[in-house]
Design a protein around this motif. Structure first.
Motif, short mmCIF file in Angstrom:
data_model
loop_
_atom_site.label_atom_id
_atom_site.label_comp_id
_atom_site.label_asym_id
_atom_site.label_seq_id
_atom_site.Cartn_x
_atom_site.Cartn_y
_atom_site.Cartn_z
N LYS A 46 19.43 54.48 -1.29
CA LYS A 46 20.10 54.24 -2.57
C LYS A 46 19.15 53.53 -3.53
CE LYS A 46 24.13 52.12 -4.64
NZ LYS A 46 25.31 51.29 -4.45
N TRP A 47 19.07 54.01 -4.76
CA TRP A 47 18.19 53.43 -5.78
C TRP A 47 18.82 52.19 -6.39
CZ3 TRP A 47 13.71 55.20 -8.72
CH2 TRP A 47 12.96 56.16 -8.02
N GLN A 81 18.85 55.01 -12.84
CA GLN A 81 18.43 55.66 -14.08
C GLN A 81 16.91 55.93 -14.08
OE1 GLN A 81 19.47 52.53 -13.79
NE2 GLN A 81 18.26 51.16 -15.07
N LYS A 82 16.17 55.27 -13.20
CA LYS A 82 14.72 55.48 -13.13
C LYS A 82 14.33 56.55 -12.12
CE LYS A 82 13.33 51.06 -14.91
NZ LYS A 82 12.43 49.93 -14.80
N LEU A 107 7.82 56.52 -15.02
CA LEU A 107 9.11 55.88 -14.80
C LEU A 107 9.00 54.37 -14.65
CD1 LEU A 107 10.59 58.43 -12.28
CD2 LEU A 107 11.06 58.25 -14.72
N THR A 108 7.80 53.87 -14.47
CA THR A 108 7.65 52.43 -14.26
C THR A 108 7.75 51.69 -15.58
OG1 THR A 108 5.24 52.50 -14.47
CG2 THR A 108 6.15 52.76 -12.26
N ASP A 109 8.14 50.42 -15.48
CA ASP A 109 8.24 49.59 -16.68
C ASP A 109 6.87 49.33 -17.28
OD1 ASP A 109 10.87 47.62 -15.22
OD2 ASP A 109 10.99 49.35 -16.54
N LYS A 110 5.86 49.23 -16.44
CA LYS A 110 4.52 48.87 -16.89
C LYS A 110 3.57 50.00 -16.54
CE LYS A 110 5.54 44.03 -16.17
NZ LYS A 110 5.18 42.79 -15.52
N CYS A 160 11.95 45.89 -6.95
CA CYS A 160 11.58 47.30 -7.03
C CYS A 160 12.75 48.10 -7.57
CB CYS A 160 11.20 47.81 -5.64
SG CYS A 160 10.84 49.58 -5.62
N PRO A 161 12.52 48.92 -8.60
CA PRO A 161 13.62 49.71 -9.15
C PRO A 161 14.11 50.80 -8.20
CG PRO A 161 11.54 50.27 -10.22
CD PRO A 161 11.27 49.12 -9.32
N CYS A 162 13.33 51.12 -7.19
CA CYS A 162 13.74 52.15 -6.25
C CYS A 162 14.52 51.55 -5.08
CB CYS A 162 12.52 52.92 -5.74
SG CYS A 162 12.93 54.24 -4.57
N CYS A 163 13.85 50.80 -4.21
CA CYS A 163 14.50 50.31 -2.99
C CYS A 163 15.20 48.97 -3.16
CB CYS A 163 13.51 50.24 -1.85
SG CYS A 163 12.23 48.97 -2.04
N GLY A 164 14.92 48.25 -4.23
CA GLY A 164 15.59 46.98 -4.51
C GLY A 164 15.01 45.77 -3.79
#
Length: 127
Positions: free
Chosen positions: A78-79, A83-84, A12-15, A48-52
């Motif tokens: 909240k993510w 979408q990730k 799920l990570t970008d990299k 961070c795509p999860c916690c922001g």
């Protein structure tokens, strides 16, 4: 977290890589992407795509990490990029990536939520 679960989360990570870096707030797997740069001291200011959390801003000290994590947990995890979020996402498993055990939370003492290195490696001598 099993090796297979970790591999699935890393997809799920970008990299995606074989690394083992995690968001210091929520434990989101980041592969080889180090949120504090290659030297571990220069923040990327990525989010961070999860916690922001913005690495280098809201996670600058241990205290600010604990406060951001507390706010994120209390607001319902909240993510930032929903979408990730995988269908089988598990908060407790993800938090274990950073040695955090949500079930140990006692009152407002969020520093007690971290496992000590000795509890992770009981047979290790520390000099």
């Amino acid at each position: 977290m099993s090796l297979e679960e970790r591999r699935q989360a890393m997809k799920l990570t970008d990299k995606q890589t074989d690394g083992n870096n995690f968001c210091p707030i929520c434990g989101y797997p980041l592969g080889n992407h180090n949120p504090w740069g290659d030297d571990g001291k220069t923040p990327t200011y990525d989010i961070c795509p999860c916690c922001g959390v913005e690495w280098g801003n809201e996670d600058y000290t241990t205290e600010s990490q604990a406060e951001y994590r507390k706010q994120w947990l209390e607001s319902g995890t909240k993510w930032f990029e929903p979408q990730k979020k995988s269908d089988n996402w598990n908060l407790e498993k993800q938090l274990r990536n950073i040695g955090y055990n949500k079930g140990q939370c006692i009152g407002n003492d969020y520093f007690n939520n971290f496992l000590s290195p000795l509890s992770l490696f009981p047979n290790t001598l520390i000099w």
